[in-house]
Write a protein that holds these residues in place. Sequence first.
Motif, PDB file in Angstrom:
ATOM      1  N   SER A   1      -6.741  68.801  56.519  1.00 40.75           N
ATOM      2  CA  SER A   1      -6.477  68.138  55.241  1.00 40.75           C
ATOM      3  C   SER A   1      -7.773  67.765  54.527  1.00 40.75           C
ATOM      4  O   SER A   1      -7.837  67.779  53.285  1.00 40.75           O
ATOM      5  CB  SER A   1      -5.618  66.882  55.458  1.00 40.75           C
ATOM      6  OG  SER A   1      -6.303  65.933  56.258  1.00 40.75           O
TER       7      SER A   1
ATOM      8  N   LEU B   1      -9.125  71.058  52.969  1.00 35.47           N
ATOM      9  CA  LEU B   1      -8.336  71.598  51.863  1.00 35.47           C
ATOM     10  C   LEU B   1      -8.347  70.715  50.625  1.00 35.47           C
ATOM     11  O   LEU B   1      -8.098  71.195  49.524  1.00 35.47           O
ATOM     12  CB  LEU B   1      -6.887  71.823  52.324  1.00 35.47           C
ATOM     13  CG  LEU B   1      -6.702  72.832  53.461  1.00 35.47           C
ATOM     14  CD1 LEU B   1      -5.241  72.943  53.839  1.00 35.47           C
ATOM     15  CD2 LEU B   1      -7.269  74.185  53.061  1.00 35.47           C
ATOM     16  N   PHE B   2      -8.602  69.436  50.786  1.00 39.93           N
ATOM     17  CA  PHE B   2      -8.545  68.526  49.643  1.00 39.93           C
ATOM     18  C   PHE B   2      -9.891  67.873  49.365  1.00 39.93           C
ATOM     19  O   PHE B   2      -9.959  66.751  48.859  1.00 39.93           O
ATOM     20  CB  PHE B   2      -7.472  67.454  49.868  1.00 39.93           C
ATOM     21  CG  PHE B   2      -6.078  68.005  49.900  1.00 39.93           C
ATOM     22  CD1 PHE B   2      -5.355  68.171  48.727  1.00 39.93           C
ATOM     23  CD2 PHE B   2      -5.488  68.374  51.090  1.00 39.93           C
ATOM     24  CE1 PHE B   2      -4.072  68.685  48.751  1.00 39.93           C
ATOM     25  CE2 PHE B   2      -4.199  68.897  51.137  1.00 39.93           C
ATOM     26  CZ  PHE B   2      -3.494  69.044  49.948  1.00 39.93           C
TER      27      PHE B   2
ATOM     28  N   GLN C   1      -5.350  63.642  48.076  1.00 37.98           N
ATOM     29  CA  GLN C   1      -4.153  64.305  48.594  1.00 37.98           C
ATOM     30  C   GLN C   1      -2.919  63.704  47.931  1.00 37.98           C
ATOM     31  O   GLN C   1      -2.829  62.488  47.730  1.00 37.98           O
ATOM     32  CB  GLN C   1      -4.056  64.107  50.104  1.00 37.98           C
ATOM     33  CG  GLN C   1      -5.112  64.838  50.898  1.00 37.98           C
ATOM     34  CD  GLN C   1      -4.818  64.789  52.377  1.00 37.98           C
ATOM     35  OE1 GLN C   1      -3.714  65.105  52.810  1.00 37.98           O
ATOM     36  NE2 GLN C   1      -5.796  64.373  53.161  1.00 37.98           N
TER      37      GLN C   1
ATOM     38  N   ARG D   1      -7.915  78.842  49.577  1.00 37.64           N
ATOM     39  CA  ARG D   1      -7.635  77.398  49.705  1.00 37.64           C
ATOM     40  C   ARG D   1      -6.589  76.903  48.702  1.00 37.64           C
ATOM     41  O   ARG D   1      -5.907  75.906  48.966  1.00 37.64           O
ATOM     42  CB  ARG D   1      -8.926  76.595  49.560  1.00 37.64           C
ATOM     43  CG  ARG D   1      -9.862  76.786  50.740  1.00 37.64           C
ATOM     44  CD  ARG D   1     -10.994  75.799  50.742  1.00 37.64           C
ATOM     45  NE  ARG D   1     -12.009  76.162  51.721  1.00 37.64           N
ATOM     46  CZ  ARG D   1     -13.080  75.459  51.982  1.00 37.64           C
ATOM     47  NH1 ARG D   1     -13.302  74.326  51.315  1.00 37.64           N
ATOM     48  NH2 ARG D   1     -13.948  75.856  52.879  1.00 37.64           N
TER      49      ARG D   1
ATOM     50  N   ARG E   1      -3.328  74.908  50.353  1.00 40.20           N
ATOM     51  CA  ARG E   1      -2.877  73.541  50.046  1.00 40.20           C
ATOM     52  C   ARG E   1      -1.357  73.495  49.911  1.00 40.20           C
ATOM     53  O   ARG E   1      -0.716  72.533  50.332  1.00 40.20           O
ATOM     54  CB  ARG E   1      -3.569  73.028  48.784  1.00 40.20           C
ATOM     55  CG  ARG E   1      -5.003  72.588  49.019  1.00 40.20           C
ATOM     56  CD  ARG E   1      -5.590  71.895  47.810  1.00 40.20           C
ATOM     57  NE  ARG E   1      -6.016  72.840  46.791  1.00 40.20           N
ATOM     58  CZ  ARG E   1      -7.224  73.393  46.726  1.00 40.20           C
ATOM     59  NH1 ARG E   1      -8.126  73.090  47.648  1.00 40.20           N
ATOM     60  NH2 ARG E   1      -7.538  74.239  45.768  1.00 40.20           N
TER      61      ARG E   1
ATOM     62  N   TRP F   1       0.118  73.855  53.435  1.00 43.96           N
ATOM     63  CA  TRP F   1      -0.128  72.615  54.185  1.00 43.96           C
ATOM     64  C   TRP F   1       0.914  71.557  53.826  1.00 43.96           C
ATOM     65  O   TRP F   1       1.437  70.848  54.696  1.00 43.96           O
ATOM     66  CB  TRP F   1      -1.536  72.117  53.878  1.00 43.96           C
ATOM     67  CG  TRP F   1      -1.905  70.830  54.554  1.00 43.96           C
ATOM     68  CD1 TRP F   1      -2.003  69.597  53.985  1.00 43.96           C
ATOM     69  CD2 TRP F   1      -2.213  70.650  55.941  1.00 43.96           C
ATOM     70  NE1 TRP F   1      -2.355  68.666  54.923  1.00 43.96           N
ATOM     71  CE2 TRP F   1      -2.490  69.284  56.134  1.00 43.96           C
ATOM     72  CE3 TRP F   1      -2.284  71.517  57.026  1.00 43.96           C
ATOM     73  CZ2 TRP F   1      -2.831  68.768  57.377  1.00 43.96           C
ATOM     74  CZ3 TRP F   1      -2.623  70.985  58.271  1.00 43.96           C
ATOM     75  CH2 TRP F   1      -2.893  69.630  58.427  1.00 43.96           C
ATOM     76  N   THR F   2       1.249  71.484  52.545  1.00 41.50           N
ATOM     77  CA  THR F   2       2.259  70.524  52.101  1.00 41.50           C
ATOM     78  C   THR F   2       3.631  70.882  52.647  1.00 41.50           C
ATOM     79  O   THR F   2       4.433  69.992  52.956  1.00 41.50           O
ATOM     80  CB  THR F   2       2.301  70.466  50.564  1.00 41.50           C
ATOM     81  OG1 THR F   2       0.987  70.191  50.070  1.00 41.50           O
ATOM     82  CG2 THR F   2       3.239  69.373  50.077  1.00 41.50           C
TER      83      THR F   2
END
Length: 334
Positions: free
Chosen positions: A4, A7-8, A13, A296, A300, A303-304
């Motif tokens: 995380s 990616l952020f 986030q 990326r 994201r 990942w969510t």
Amino acid sequence: MHPSEVLFQGTRQPLLLPACDHYAGSEKLMRKSIALQQELGPLFDITFDCEDGASAGNEEAHARLVAELLLSDDNKFHRIGARMHDLRSPHFERDVEIICGAAAHKLAYVVLPKPDGVQDVQRAIDIINTHAQKAGRAGSLPVHVLIETHGALHDVYAIAALPQVECLSFGIMDFVSSHYGAVPGNAMRTPGQFTHPLVVRAKLEIAAACHAHGKVPSHNVTTEIKDPAVVANDAQRAAAEFGYTRMWSIHPNQIKPVIKAFTPRLSEVNEATHILQDAERVQWGPISQNGRLHDRASYRYYWTVLQRARLAGLALPEAAAALLNPVEPVTESK
């Protein structure tokens, strides 16, 4: 670094909350809701209602009951919020004084109904913080705002930008009523709620404002309480067509259909897992999978997907769980 963080980098986030927000206004229904939450786990939030869902004429005793239930051992997950009276009500500050002053540390959030704009929301937050400080929670109690007036819709981006605001909900019935007949009553329910231009505009503005500031858009209630299929259809459309990630429930029968509609499918979870595993192997650089490029930006999104699946209580593949909770390497001592 945790995935995380990779990616952020440089961005906040987005907030994630349980997909269902279940409202209860009477003591009987509040206690039943707590029992159901204990049975299912913190897969849904509960909002104790001091406003429209509560009986009139016994406001102070009701607020004290809310505080008592929040402070009880039955509030084991700390995923219960409270909707206060609106800012202009003579009961608003007393609600806040009783509930936040006593139980701010056990509150998941406070819901503010009927603000006329961002200044109303900021005034209400200041009052909340004053009383929450007594319970050791100054400036950190999350606030959910009901967008149901013309002024609040006009200021929706500014409201979403307030740091303490974590969720905006659409109050469709008050919003339609505020047009005094210019918007027909059938726009409060399906299919009109998804087709009337003024209602569609309001829903899209709320969702867009939330996503611009990393907040959670919560879709309005479905008044049909006997047919779960209607609730499921509304929730699916809210998610797929309007970008909502959360929805109200006003009956226990609505909770599971709402959660299911907002939960990623297992096929989506598996796809996200495979993509993120490959990305991790190349230290989050670009990859090609099944003839499609990923970097990326798409990582994201996937990942969510995994985070939403975990929040909904979905049984995750072992590889997905490892991505979400990477094990720190053990260093042997010499």
